[in-house]
Design a protein around this motif. Structure first.
Motif, short mmCIF file in Angstrom:
data_model
loop_
_atom_site.label_atom_id
_atom_site.label_comp_id
_atom_site.label_asym_id
_atom_site.label_seq_id
_atom_site.Cartn_x
_atom_site.Cartn_y
_atom_site.Cartn_z
N ILE A 124 0.39 8.33 -12.15
CA ILE A 124 1.45 8.10 -13.14
C ILE A 124 1.37 9.15 -14.25
O ILE A 124 2.36 9.76 -14.65
CB ILE A 124 1.32 6.68 -13.77
CG1 ILE A 124 1.71 5.61 -12.75
CG2 ILE A 124 2.10 6.55 -15.06
CD1 ILE A 124 3.15 5.20 -12.77
N MET A 125 0.15 9.37 -14.71
CA MET A 125 -0.01 10.34 -15.82
C MET A 125 0.41 11.73 -15.39
O MET A 125 1.14 12.42 -16.09
CB MET A 125 -1.47 10.39 -16.27
CG MET A 125 -1.74 9.52 -17.47
SD MET A 125 -3.27 10.00 -18.30
CE MET A 125 -2.63 10.98 -19.65
N GLU A 126 -0.06 12.12 -14.21
CA GLU A 126 0.16 13.52 -13.81
C GLU A 126 1.58 13.77 -13.32
O GLU A 126 2.13 14.84 -13.53
CB GLU A 126 -0.86 13.91 -12.75
CG GLU A 126 -2.24 14.00 -13.38
CD GLU A 126 -3.36 14.32 -12.39
OE1 GLU A 126 -4.42 14.73 -12.85
OE2 GLU A 126 -3.14 14.14 -11.18
N LYS A 127 2.16 12.76 -12.65
CA LYS A 127 3.45 13.02 -12.02
C LYS A 127 4.64 12.50 -12.81
O LYS A 127 5.77 12.87 -12.52
CB LYS A 127 3.46 12.42 -10.62
CG LYS A 127 2.30 12.95 -9.78
CD LYS A 127 2.65 13.04 -8.33
CE LYS A 127 1.56 13.80 -7.59
NZ LYS A 127 0.95 12.99 -6.52
N SER A 128 4.41 11.62 -13.77
CA SER A 128 5.56 11.09 -14.51
C SER A 128 5.62 11.66 -15.92
O SER A 128 6.30 11.12 -16.78
CB SER A 128 5.50 9.56 -14.57
OG SER A 128 5.38 9.03 -13.29
N ARG B 143 5.35 11.68 -24.37
CA ARG B 143 5.69 10.46 -23.66
C ARG B 143 4.42 9.64 -23.46
O ARG B 143 3.38 10.16 -23.07
CB ARG B 143 6.36 10.82 -22.33
CG ARG B 143 6.94 9.60 -21.67
CD ARG B 143 8.16 9.89 -20.83
NE ARG B 143 8.40 8.80 -19.90
CZ ARG B 143 8.87 7.61 -20.28
NH1 ARG B 143 9.16 7.38 -21.54
NH2 ARG B 143 9.05 6.65 -19.39
N LEU B 144 4.53 8.34 -23.76
CA LEU B 144 3.36 7.47 -23.69
C LEU B 144 3.51 6.45 -22.57
O LEU B 144 4.62 6.11 -22.16
CB LEU B 144 3.22 6.69 -25.00
CG LEU B 144 3.06 7.49 -26.29
CD1 LEU B 144 3.08 6.53 -27.48
CD2 LEU B 144 1.76 8.28 -26.27
N ALA B 145 2.37 5.98 -22.10
CA ALA B 145 2.35 4.81 -21.23
C ALA B 145 1.35 3.83 -21.82
O ALA B 145 0.51 4.20 -22.65
CB ALA B 145 1.96 5.19 -19.81
N GLU C 173 14.87 0.88 -15.53
CA GLU C 173 15.19 2.21 -14.99
C GLU C 173 14.06 3.19 -15.21
O GLU C 173 13.76 4.02 -14.36
CB GLU C 173 16.47 2.75 -15.64
CG GLU C 173 17.69 2.33 -14.85
CD GLU C 173 18.97 2.72 -15.56
OE1 GLU C 173 18.96 3.75 -16.27
OE2 GLU C 173 19.96 1.99 -15.40
N SER C 174 13.42 3.11 -16.36
CA SER C 174 12.35 4.09 -16.59
C SER C 174 11.18 3.79 -15.66
O SER C 174 10.47 4.71 -15.23
CB SER C 174 11.97 4.18 -18.06
OG SER C 174 11.14 3.14 -18.42
N GLY C 175 10.98 2.52 -15.32
CA GLY C 175 9.98 2.19 -14.32
C GLY C 175 10.32 2.79 -12.96
O GLY C 175 9.46 3.36 -12.27
N GLN C 176 11.59 2.68 -12.59
CA GLN C 176 12.03 3.26 -11.31
C GLN C 176 11.81 4.76 -11.30
O GLN C 176 11.31 5.33 -10.32
CB GLN C 176 13.52 2.99 -11.10
CG GLN C 176 13.82 1.57 -10.68
CD GLN C 176 15.32 1.32 -10.59
OE1 GLN C 176 16.11 2.26 -10.59
NE2 GLN C 176 15.70 0.07 -10.53
N ALA C 177 12.18 5.41 -12.41
CA ALA C 177 12.03 6.86 -12.46
C ALA C 177 10.56 7.23 -12.30
O ALA C 177 10.23 8.18 -11.59
CB ALA C 177 12.58 7.38 -13.79
N GLY D 32 8.66 9.41 -8.84
CA GLY D 32 7.94 10.67 -8.84
C GLY D 32 6.61 10.63 -8.09
O GLY D 32 5.97 11.65 -7.88
N LEU D 33 6.14 9.44 -7.69
CA LEU D 33 4.81 9.35 -7.06
C LEU D 33 4.95 9.46 -5.54
O LEU D 33 5.96 9.10 -4.98
CB LEU D 33 4.18 7.98 -7.38
CG LEU D 33 4.17 7.51 -8.83
CD1 LEU D 33 3.58 6.12 -8.91
CD2 LEU D 33 3.38 8.47 -9.68
N ASP D 34 3.88 9.96 -4.88
CA ASP D 34 3.96 9.90 -3.41
C ASP D 34 3.18 8.70 -2.93
O ASP D 34 2.15 8.85 -2.30
CB ASP D 34 3.31 11.13 -2.74
CG ASP D 34 3.65 12.39 -3.46
OD1 ASP D 34 4.83 12.57 -3.71
OD2 ASP D 34 2.72 13.16 -3.79
N PHE D 35 3.63 7.54 -3.28
CA PHE D 35 2.93 6.34 -2.81
C PHE D 35 3.77 5.71 -1.70
O PHE D 35 4.99 5.78 -1.73
CB PHE D 35 2.71 5.36 -3.95
CG PHE D 35 1.49 5.68 -4.78
CD1 PHE D 35 1.46 6.82 -5.56
CD2 PHE D 35 0.38 4.85 -4.77
CE1 PHE D 35 0.34 7.13 -6.33
CE2 PHE D 35 -0.74 5.16 -5.53
CZ PHE D 35 -0.77 6.30 -6.31
#
Ligand code: SF4
Ligand code: SF4
Ligand code: SF4
Lengths: 381, 140
Positions: free
Chosen positions: A25-29, A86-88, A199-203, A207-210
């Motif tokens: 999440i950190m690296e790809k979002s 941007r924070l998580a 929506e931001s969760g979807q975005a 971006g992840l390859d899970f």
């Protein structure tokens, strides 16, 4: 847009799986920093940490039963104005609810933070957690032991019991943030699902390859129903006991008799929203003659004064926003079961206004509005 | 034994109920001495803590009284007061403070007669409820 992914778990090692998920999440979002429970470098203890280097996520521990503070308070510090990145944040459901309440009071913003929440099996009090954690060689081992049985229907063995607030919590489900990590019904045979709720969760998930979720988690609904039934039963019994124990002013004084006015409960409460509490102001630093006059009138007064006044005022000020997190009890040095009392009152004040704190970000707090025509029964003799 | 004389704290707004009390006075209408008026600019500024403090200090009844709906000098303070009274009526009775000890009324500036009538009625009703805290020593 991706609605849900599955978090691959190797060798039943959920903790490592969660760390990889957060790293991704950190690296790809495009997350600059993440607020997450993590191990302190100096000691085997967990605190919310603001992590900006993904390498530090090896210390993150979103499965720990530690709950030293309600992190909603900390998240308002990070979001009350744009933080320039941007924070998580990884939050328990009651932390998400508390944060929502604070957002409604303009003390934080959800715009710049991606909230990841986990289904919650409950947390330990600070003192129980210390005893529990010290029984293991490492915090990771303690968290793994807790996580292994936290969601199973098997008896918890010698694990300590979660707090009274957790046993009474009727919304432990991870649906309040942007991404929810589902663990109810976790049979450890299938990998946990991370599901987007906004929506931001979807975005972020896109971006992840899970991999996509393996199979629809069938047991989840039933598992939630059955845990809610148990919790409601506990809660109803607890409320009945509190009601009985506090049904007069002297009885309430007895309930709070050990209180020393340290106001830790207020400081720990995420929804005591004032930047300066009236009880910390000079309003309650009475003139010396006033104390003496009270003592004369009543024969004797307890020092410090205004204990009951403080607690009743706090109920009036914040019970509509109480999210039932239990941090007031956790913070009390004198073991007063405050969250039992406050959640009991909150249930009735929120019920009176058909409001449930923190669940719906769009619902207006009861004391922040009015209708021209309402509650006619309140007016008149 | 002396008959029980209740003490009632009344938070009245400057523009309506206080003016009504003044009118009652200048019209030489009597009302019981059990009521202690506290003039506030608006019922919307009566924080719940004022009410709680009054009860804990031994008030047998608390009245909040302001302008009729639509007449609030500050547009909507009386509506806010109504919500707070509803809130307090959820909290205080759980701890044994009878719901009827806390009242909210609208008494307009020209209602001098109504003011004296309502005060009389309020004192009678509160007298029937008896003392709020017979042993004041319990209060902290
Ligand atoms: S009163 Fe206690 S249980 Fe309620 S939100 Fe505050 S700390 Fe949590
Ligand atoms: S007790 Fe009341 S005044 Fe004090 S912090 Fe809480 S809400 Fe604010
Ligand atoms: S934390 Fe405990 S002792 Fe301190 S003010 Fe709250 S109830 Fe009283």
């Amino acid at each position: 847009m991706t609605q849900a992914v599955s978090i691959p778990i190797q060798d039943h090692d959920l903790l490592t799986g969660m760390r990889s998920f957060l790293t991704a999440i950190m690296e790809k979002s495009g997350i600059d920093a993440i607020l997450v429970p993590a191990r302190l470098s100096v000691k085997n203890r967990i605190m919310p940490m603001l992590i900006s280097d993904p390498a530090c996520l090896t210390e993150a521990d979103p499965l720990s039963p530690a709950f030293p503070v309600n992190a909603a308070q900390q998240l308002t510090r990070l979001t009350r104005q744009p933080a320039g990145g941007r924070l998580a944040a990884v939050l328990r459901p009651c932390e998400v609810r508390a944060f929502n309440e604070l957002v409604k009071l303009n003390q934080g913003r959800r715009e710049d933070v991606l909230i990841i929440s986990l289904d919650c099996p409950g947390a330990l009090s600070n003192s129980d957690f210390r005893t529990f954690a010290d029984g293991y060689d490492s915090l990771d081992a303690a968290s793994r032991a807790f996580a292994a049985t936290a969601f199973s229907s098997a008896p918890a063995g010698d694990l300590p019991e979660v707090t009274s607030a957790c046993r009474a919590c009727d919304h432990p489900v991870c649906d309040g943030g942007d991404i929810g990590i589902e663990r109810f019904g976790d049979d450890q045979a299938t990998d946990p699902v991370a599901r987007a709720h906004t929506e931001s969760g979807q975005a972020a998930l896109t971006g992840l390859d899970f991999p996509p979720p393996q199979a629809p988690a069938e047991g989840r609904k039933a598992a939630i129903q059955s845990i809610l039934a148990v919790r409601r039963r506990y809660r109803d019994g607890m409320f009945a006991e509190v009601a009985e124990a506090t049904n007069t002013i002297p009885a309430l004084s007895t309930y709070l008799a050990d209180c020393v006015n340290c106001y830790n409960c207020r400081g720990a409460c995420p929804v005591c929203y004032c930047t300066t509490c009236v009880f910390s102001t000079d309003t309650f630093r009475h003139e010396p003659f006033q104390y003496v006059q009270w003592a004369r009138r009543k024969g004797e007064i307890k020092m410090p004064t205004d204990t009951l006044f403080f607690h009743l005022t706090r109920m009036a000020h914040m019970s509509c926003a109480c999210v039932g997190c239990g941090q007031c009890t956790n913070a009390c040095p004198n073991d007063i079961p405050l969250s039992d009392l406050f959640t009991y009152v909150a249930r009735h004040t929120q019920g009176a206004f058909d409001y449930r704190a923190g669940l719906d970000i769009n619902a207006r707090p009861p004391m922040n509005g009015f209708e021209e025509e309402e509650y006619p029964e309140i007016v008149g003799l | 034994m002396e008959p029980f004389e209740p003490a009632i704290i009344a938070f009245v707004c400057n523009w309506c109920t206080y003016t009504a009390a003044d009118l009652a006075g200048t019209s030489r209408l009597a009302y019981p001495k059990n009521i202690r008026l506290i003039r506030v600019m608006c019922t919307g500024m009566v924080d719940p803590q004022y009410v709680i403090k009054a009860f804990l200090e031994g008030a047998d009844g608390v009245l909040i009284s302001g302008c009729h709906p639509g007449d609030c000098h500050y547009i909507n303070g009386n509506y806010k007061a109504r919500r707070r009274v509803k809130l307090l009526k959820e909290i205080l009775p759980r701890f044994g403070i009878d719901d009827r000890r806390l009242r909210l009324t609208w008494i307009g500036a020209s209602d001098g007669i109504e003011f004296s009538h309502i005060m009389g009625e309020l004192v009678e009703q509160t007298r029937e409820l008896g003392p709020m805290l017979p042993d004041l020593k319990m209060v902290i």
